[in-house]
Design an enzyme around this catalytic site. Structure first.
Site: not given
Length: 312
Positions: A96-98
Site C-alpha cells: 500500500i506504500k502509505r
C-alpha cells in the site's frame, strides 16, 4: 515477520505478486466473468491453489492500486484475495506504500491492520519523516490490555532502496552530514529494530523490514552487510530485469523474500505449452493458472540455484 522468515526457509524465498491487472488476462478468460474484478479474483485464487500444492513460495504480495482502479468491485476482490492467501496458510503482504503524518497515518494503519482490509504486513513510505512510521509500528507490538490499537504483532516493510530508476533522485542523494538519504533511512530502521529486540528477545528478526530492490548490483552486498538483522522484501526480480544473483546476495544474513509479479501473472503470454491456445484464442482460466504455477516453480528453482552458487 518471523513467520515469513520461517516460510522462506521452508518453501524458498519467492513472493508471488498478485498485482493483477485485468489486461494481464486473455479476452477468452475475461469474457467468462461478469466483471474484470471477478476474473482477477478467480485467477488469483487459482494461483494461490497451485502455490499451496507445490509449496513454491513463502508469501503473496497484493498491490492495492490495481484493485482500487477497478472501483468497489475491485476492492471486494482485494479483500477476498487477502483472505484467500491467509486461508491457504501463507503470509500476505499488502503493498500500500502509505506514508503520512499524525492522525492520517493512524487512520491508514487502522484501515489496513484491522477491519475489512486487515492484513499481516504492509509496505510504508518513510520519506515524509520518521515520525510517520510510529502509527504503523504500534501495530507491530504484542497486543496487551493497555494497547491503544486493536490488533498486534503485525509487520511493516519500509522503503529503503527501491527498484525503479528514479530512486537516484532522492534515495541516492548525498547528505551534507555524510552518507546518502537511504543510509539515513537505514540507520533509523536499525534503531527501530534494536528497540524491537527488547520487545521480542526470542525472535531472530525485527517486525520492521526493508524494501530493497534487486535491480542494482553495485551496492547489493554493501546494503546486505549494513543491515544484517533486517529481513528484506526484494522487488525487481523478473520482469523488471533484476538478476537472481543480485536477489540471492540480498537474501544473505537475516534473509528476505523476492517478489515476482508480471513474470508470473503474464507467463502464459510466452509459455510454449500454450502456443496453440494463444493462436486460436481459446485460453481458459486453467491454462493461464497452470502457466503461472510453472513460472512459480521455475522462479523458486532459479533463486535457490543462485543462493547455492553464492554459498548462501
Amino acid at each position: 515477520m518471523e513467520m515469513l522468515r520461517d516460510l522462506s526457509e521452508k518453501n524458498g524465498p519467492l513472493c508471488v505478486g498478485l498485482d493483477t491487472d485485468p489486461s494481464y488476462l486473455p479476452e477468452s478468460v475475461l469474457k467468462v466473468f461478469d466483471s474484470p474484478a471477478k476474473a482477477v479474483l478467480a485467477y488469483n485464487k487459482e494461483i494461490i491453489k497451485r502455490v499451496r500444492e507445490a509449496q513454491s513460495a513463502c508469501c503473496f504480495k497484493v498491490q492495492i492500486a490495481y484493485y482500487e482502479a477497478m472501483g468497489i468491485d475491485g476492492l471486494k476482490a482485494y479483500i477476498e484475495t487477502v483472505r484467500a492467501v491467509k486461508e491457504a496458510g501463507f503470509v500476505v503482504i499488502s503493498d500500500i506504500k502509505r506514508g503520512d503524518i499524525a492522525d492520517t497515518a493512524k487512520a491508514y494503519a487502522r484501515a489496513h491492520f484491522s477491519g475489512d482490509f486487515e492484513t499481516d504486513i504492509i509496505t510504508v513510505n518513510p520519506y515524509m519523516g520518521f515520525d510517520t512510521l510510529k502509527p504503523f509500528t504500534e501495530y507491530c507490538k504484542p497486543l496487551t490490555p493497555q494497547s491503544e490499537v486493536k490488533t498486534g504483532s503485525k509487520g511493516i516493510f519500509v522503503l529503503l532502496r527501491t527498484s525503479n530508476p528514479g530512486m537516484t533522485d532522492i534515495e541516492q542523494q548525498e547528505l551534507k552530514a555524510g552518507g546518502r538519504v537511504l543510509d539515513k533511512t537505514g540507520a533509523e530502521l536499525t534503531r527501530i529494530s534494536e528497540e524491537f529486540k527488547k520487545i521480542y528477545p526470542e525472535q531472530s528478526c525485527s517486525p520492521v523490514g526493508a524494501v530493497v530492490g534487486c535491480t542494482e548490483e553495485s551496492d547489493a552486498r554493501a546494503i546486505r552487510d549494513a543491515y544484517p538483522d533486517i529481513f528484506f522484501l526484494i522487488p525487481g526480480y523478473g520482469a523488471q530485469g533484476g538478476a537472481a544473483r543480485i536477489a540471492a546476495t540480498l537474501l544473505d544474513k537475516a534473509g528476505g523474500t523476492v517478489n515476482s509479479s508480471r513474470g508470473i501473472l503474464c507467463a502464459w503470454k510466452k509459455d510454449p505449452e500454450l502456443a496453440s491456445q494463444r493462436e486460436t484464442g481459446s485460453l481458459c482460466l486453467k491454462d493461464i493458472a497452470d502457466s503461472a504455477g510453472r513460472a512459480c516453480d521455475a522462479a523458486k528453482k532459479d533463486l535457490l540455484a543462485a543462493k547455492k552458487e553464492l554459498g548462501i
